[in-house]
Design an enzyme around this catalytic site. Structure first.
Site, PDB file in Angstrom:
ATOM      1  CE  LYS A 151      -3.706  -2.549   2.228  1.00 52.54           C
ATOM      2  NZ  LYS A 151      -4.500  -2.918   3.394  1.00 52.54           N
ATOM      3  CD  GLN A 196      -3.421  -4.643   6.471  1.00 50.82           C
ATOM      4  OE1 GLN A 196      -3.515  -3.584   5.853  1.00 50.82           O
ATOM      5  NE2 GLN A 196      -3.848  -5.780   5.972  1.00 50.82           N
ATOM      6  CG  ASP A 249      -9.431  -0.135   5.245  1.00 49.81           C
ATOM      7  OD1 ASP A 249      -9.332  -0.615   4.105  1.00 49.81           O
ATOM      8  OD2 ASP A 249      -8.597  -0.315   6.149  1.00 49.81           O
TER       9      ASP A 249
HETATM   10  N1  GUN Z   1      -6.960  -6.997   6.000  1.00 47.23           N
HETATM   11  C1  GUN Z   1      -7.363  -7.693   4.901  1.00 47.23           C
HETATM   12  N2  GUN Z   1      -7.921  -6.860   4.003  1.00 47.23           N
HETATM   13  C2  GUN Z   1      -7.864  -5.622   4.525  1.00 47.23           C
HETATM   14  C3  GUN Z   1      -8.289  -4.349   4.051  1.00 47.23           C
HETATM   15  O1  GUN Z   1      -8.842  -4.176   2.971  1.00 47.23           O
HETATM   16  N3  GUN Z   1      -8.034  -3.303   4.903  1.00 47.23           N
HETATM   17  C4  GUN Z   1      -7.439  -3.469   6.108  1.00 47.23           C
HETATM   18  N4  GUN Z   1      -7.264  -2.385   6.870  1.00 47.23           N
HETATM   19  N5  GUN Z   1      -7.059  -4.628   6.574  1.00 47.23           N
HETATM   20  C5  GUN Z   1      -7.262  -5.712   5.784  1.00 47.23           C
END
Ligand code: GUN
Length: 294
Positions: free
Chosen positions: A54, A98, A121
């Site tokens: 990311k 995350q 998110d």
């Molecule tokens: N863990 C797995 N997919 C995601 C996501 O799209 N965002 C976040 N913050 N954590 C994740």
């Protein structure tokens, strides 16, 4: 006849290019650069890899990336304090915590502490609530389901009145996916491990979203001919011919499914690349929201 293969890599690049342009325009017109803060708690290797990816994509698109890595034994108060600092930071437009978080932390409370306008998110309960309700719109849509919707629209799949089956009911993918398809006027069935006649359900579906995390469980004989199939699964399958001893496969058995489906995403190279691209789009939108308030 073999299905159209939906090229997630190419569509994700198209989204990234749109974001790159949007960021460049924002910088030229407002002298402002969008910023995304990532919060990683602990040492889970998969989470660390996702977060790095990311951050790298931010850099490629001209978005400022602000990384925070906290120890696995961080307290609830420490994580929430960091989120509050990021809420107050004018250089931060998006906050991404995350998941999964270490077990001792209260995920719901932490997601709840993120400023709604920085919830890139789309996991804040208010954003999810708005997604669920008729006539309301969330500020941000969760990235993986948003990516699946974009794949469907780029492929020209008709959702109005279509029968859609979402396989899986996770907070991150299955649930928001079902709500998005419903908003797009599909007739949505959510299937899961207790569903009695999964093949029967799937055979009615014009659109299938597979997001259960079970290796190649959907086979071609379970599909309606011509169905659009979006495979969110990323599973490791033993493969002695590969150096690492496995290869990545989806929740759908690609080889048999592609002979029945009308369109299908491969794994890898389908949904995977879309998630981060949609996060970048959400981050640019968060910066636009912030600028509009100035
Ligand atoms: N863990 C797995 N997919 C995601 C996501 O799209 N965002 C976040 N913050 N954590 C994740």
């Amino acid at each position: 006849m073999s299905a159209q293969i939906i090229d997630g890599k190419a569509i994700a690049e198209k989204v990234r290019e749109e974001v790159r342009q949007g960021v460049a325009n924002m910088q030229a017109e407002h002298n402002y650069v969008p910023g995304l803060a990532t919060v990683l708690v602990g040492e889970d290797p998969a989470s660390a890899t996702y977060v790095r990816s990311k951050q790298r994509t931010c850099e490629q698109l001209g978005i400022r990336s602000i990384g925070h890595h906290m120890p696995a034994d961080s307290t609830q108060e420490e994580v929430e304090t960091l989120v509050r600092q990021l809420n107050a930071d004018p250089n931060v437009n998006g906050i991404l915590v995350q998941l999964p978080l270490p077990k001792h932390l209260d995920e719901e409370a932490i997601l709840n502490s993120i400023d709604l306008e920085k919830d890139v998110d789309g996991f804040h309960p208010v954003n999810i609530g708005r997604l669920a309700m008729k006539g309301r719109n969330p500020l941000f849509i969760p990235c993986t389901p948003a990516g699946c919707m974009r794949l469907l629209s780029e492929t020209g799949v008709e959702l109005n009145g279509a029968n859609a089956v979402v396989l899986g009911r996770s907070n991150i993918v299955g649930l928001p996916m079902a709500m998005l398809l419903q908003k797009a006027n599909a007739t949505v069935t959510i299937c899961h491990s207790r569903t009695k006649d999964l093949p029967g359900m799937l055979r009615q579906a014009d659109v299938v979203i597979a997001a259960v995390g079970r290796t190649e469980m959907v086979t071609g004989d379970m599909l309606k001919p011509g169905a659009a199939v979006i495979d969110v699964g990323i599973n490791q399958k033993e493969d002695a011919t590969r150096k690492r001893g496995y290869r990545l496969v989806g929740d759908v058995d690609f080889e048999s499914a592609k002979e029945v489906a009308g369109a299908i995403t491969p794994v890898p190279g389908g949904v995977g690349p879309m998630t981060i691209a949609m996060l970048m789009e959400n981050t640019l939108r968060a910066a636009e929201i912030s600028l509009a308030k100035k």
